[in-house]
Design a protein around this motif. Structure first.
Motif, PDB file in Angstrom:
ATOM      1  N   CYS A  54       0.835  -1.211   0.000  1.00 42.23           N
ATOM      2  CA  CYS A  54       0.000   0.000   0.000  1.00 42.23           C
ATOM      3  C   CYS A  54       0.861   1.249   0.000  1.00 42.23           C
ATOM      4  O   CYS A  54       0.553   2.234  -0.686  1.00 42.23           O
ATOM      5  CB  CYS A  54      -0.918   0.003   1.217  1.00 42.23           C
ATOM      6  SG  CYS A  54      -2.208  -1.238   1.153  1.00 42.23           S
ATOM      7  N   ALA A  55       1.953   1.237   0.753  1.00 44.74           N
ATOM      8  CA  ALA A  55       2.850   2.393   0.801  1.00 44.74           C
ATOM      9  C   ALA A  55       3.504   2.635  -0.556  1.00 44.74           C
ATOM     10  O   ALA A  55       3.650   3.787  -0.985  1.00 44.74           O
ATOM     11  CB  ALA A  55       3.913   2.184   1.880  1.00 44.74           C
ATOM     12  N   LEU A  56       3.891   1.576  -1.246  1.00 42.00           N
ATOM     13  CA  LEU A  56       4.470   1.726  -2.591  1.00 42.00           C
ATOM     14  C   LEU A  56       3.476   2.388  -3.547  1.00 42.00           C
ATOM     15  O   LEU A  56       3.821   3.321  -4.272  1.00 42.00           O
ATOM     16  CB  LEU A  56       4.889   0.371  -3.153  1.00 42.00           C
ATOM     17  CG  LEU A  56       6.209  -0.211  -2.688  1.00 42.00           C
ATOM     18  CD1 LEU A  56       6.340  -1.655  -3.156  1.00 42.00           C
ATOM     19  CD2 LEU A  56       7.362   0.615  -3.193  1.00 42.00           C
ATOM     20  N   VAL A  57       2.258   1.904  -3.528  1.00 42.52           N
ATOM     21  CA  VAL A  57       1.250   2.434  -4.442  1.00 42.52           C
ATOM     22  C   VAL A  57       0.892   3.871  -4.073  1.00 42.52           C
ATOM     23  O   VAL A  57       0.865   4.754  -4.933  1.00 42.52           O
ATOM     24  CB  VAL A  57      -0.005   1.534  -4.453  1.00 42.52           C
ATOM     25  CG1 VAL A  57      -1.135   2.172  -5.243  1.00 42.52           C
ATOM     26  CG2 VAL A  57       0.329   0.166  -5.023  1.00 42.52           C
ATOM     27  N   THR A  58       0.631   4.127  -2.803  1.00 48.34           N
ATOM     28  CA  THR A  58       0.217   5.466  -2.384  1.00 48.34           C
ATOM     29  C   THR A  58       1.298   6.502  -2.662  1.00 48.34           C
ATOM     30  O   THR A  58       1.020   7.572  -3.210  1.00 48.34           O
ATOM     31  CB  THR A  58      -0.146   5.466  -0.886  1.00 48.34           C
ATOM     32  OG1 THR A  58      -1.171   4.497  -0.661  1.00 48.34           O
ATOM     33  CG2 THR A  58      -0.639   6.823  -0.448  1.00 48.34           C
ATOM     34  N   GLY A  59       2.525   6.194  -2.291  1.00 48.16           N
ATOM     35  CA  GLY A  59       3.621   7.133  -2.537  1.00 48.16           C
ATOM     36  C   GLY A  59       3.818   7.424  -4.011  1.00 48.16           C
ATOM     37  O   GLY A  59       4.044   8.570  -4.417  1.00 48.16           O
ATOM     38  N   SER A  60       3.704   6.399  -4.827  1.00 50.34           N
ATOM     39  CA  SER A  60       3.889   6.570  -6.270  1.00 50.34           C
ATOM     40  C   SER A  60       2.756   7.372  -6.893  1.00 50.34           C
ATOM     41  O   SER A  60       2.979   8.206  -7.778  1.00 50.34           O
ATOM     42  CB  SER A  60       3.993   5.216  -6.951  1.00 50.34           C
ATOM     43  OG  SER A  60       5.109   4.523  -6.466  1.00 50.34           O
ATOM     44  N   VAL A  61       1.538   7.124  -6.439  1.00 46.64           N
ATOM     45  CA  VAL A  61       0.400   7.871  -6.970  1.00 46.64           C
ATOM     46  C   VAL A  61       0.545   9.353  -6.641  1.00 46.64           C
ATOM     47  O   VAL A  61       0.350  10.224  -7.492  1.00 46.64           O
ATOM     48  CB  VAL A  61      -0.928   7.302  -6.436  1.00 46.64           C
ATOM     49  CG1 VAL A  61      -2.085   8.242  -6.729  1.00 46.64           C
ATOM     50  CG2 VAL A  61      -1.194   5.938  -7.038  1.00 46.64           C
ATOM     51  N   PHE A  62       0.928   9.665  -5.403  1.00 47.54           N
ATOM     52  CA  PHE A  62       1.104  11.071  -5.037  1.00 47.54           C
ATOM     53  C   PHE A  62       2.270  11.692  -5.794  1.00 47.54           C
ATOM     54  O   PHE A  62       2.231  12.867  -6.149  1.00 47.54           O
ATOM     55  CB  PHE A  62       1.263  11.233  -3.532  1.00 47.54           C
ATOM     56  CG  PHE A  62      -0.053  11.206  -2.801  1.00 47.54           C
ATOM     57  CD1 PHE A  62      -0.924  12.271  -2.903  1.00 47.54           C
ATOM     58  CD2 PHE A  62      -0.414  10.115  -2.040  1.00 47.54           C
ATOM     59  CE1 PHE A  62      -2.149  12.255  -2.251  1.00 47.54           C
ATOM     60  CE2 PHE A  62      -1.633  10.085  -1.384  1.00 47.54           C
ATOM     61  CZ  PHE A  62      -2.510  11.159  -1.489  1.00 47.54           C
TER      62      PHE A  62
END
Length: 127
Positions: A54-62
């Motif tokens: 989740c952290a990988l996806v969230t950070g990348s999206v932002f």
């Protein structure tokens, strides 16, 4: 970011799909683990791996949102994204409650659906 946001979104999304499926299989006892210490260890490790995905996806999206916005609009874009995440989580809760019920084993039955939705939705931010 040497690998790029798309790579992180793909790795995080696919990882979450696999980890959510494994977590569901253990919780519903499709994979029976008789040793309580091993069971607790596996569930803990899967929980951490789901968090990392989740952290990988969230950070990348932002990162993608911030890089694609013009000067003076980054705060608005990030605020909109946070609002979207907040609304999306409520929508997913309502959707899972409607499909699988809110009592009994309904939560455990939602595991494959969560993994499938993660796989289906993860490419959207990278498009």
């Amino acid at each position: 970011d040497s690998f790029g946001a798309r790579f992180a979104i793909i790795v995080g999304g696919i990882g979450n799909s696999v980890h959510l499926t494994c977590y569901w299989m253990i919780v519903t006892e499709r994979w029976k683990i008789s040793n309580m210490n091993v069971l607790m260890f596996l569930l803990s490790v899967l929980g951490v791996l789901i968090f990392v995905g989740c952290a990988l996806v969230t950070g990348s999206v932002f990162k993608v949102i911030v890089e694609s916005c013009g000067k003076g609009t980054k705060g608005k874009a990030v605020g909109c994204a946070k609002g979207y995440v907040g609304v999306g989580s409520g929508v997913y809760v309502c959707l899972f409650s409607a499909l699988f019920g809110s009592s009994g084993s309904g939560g455990a039955a939602g595991g494959p659906a969560a993994a499938l939705m993660t796989t289906m939705m993860m490419p959207l931010p990278s498009i």
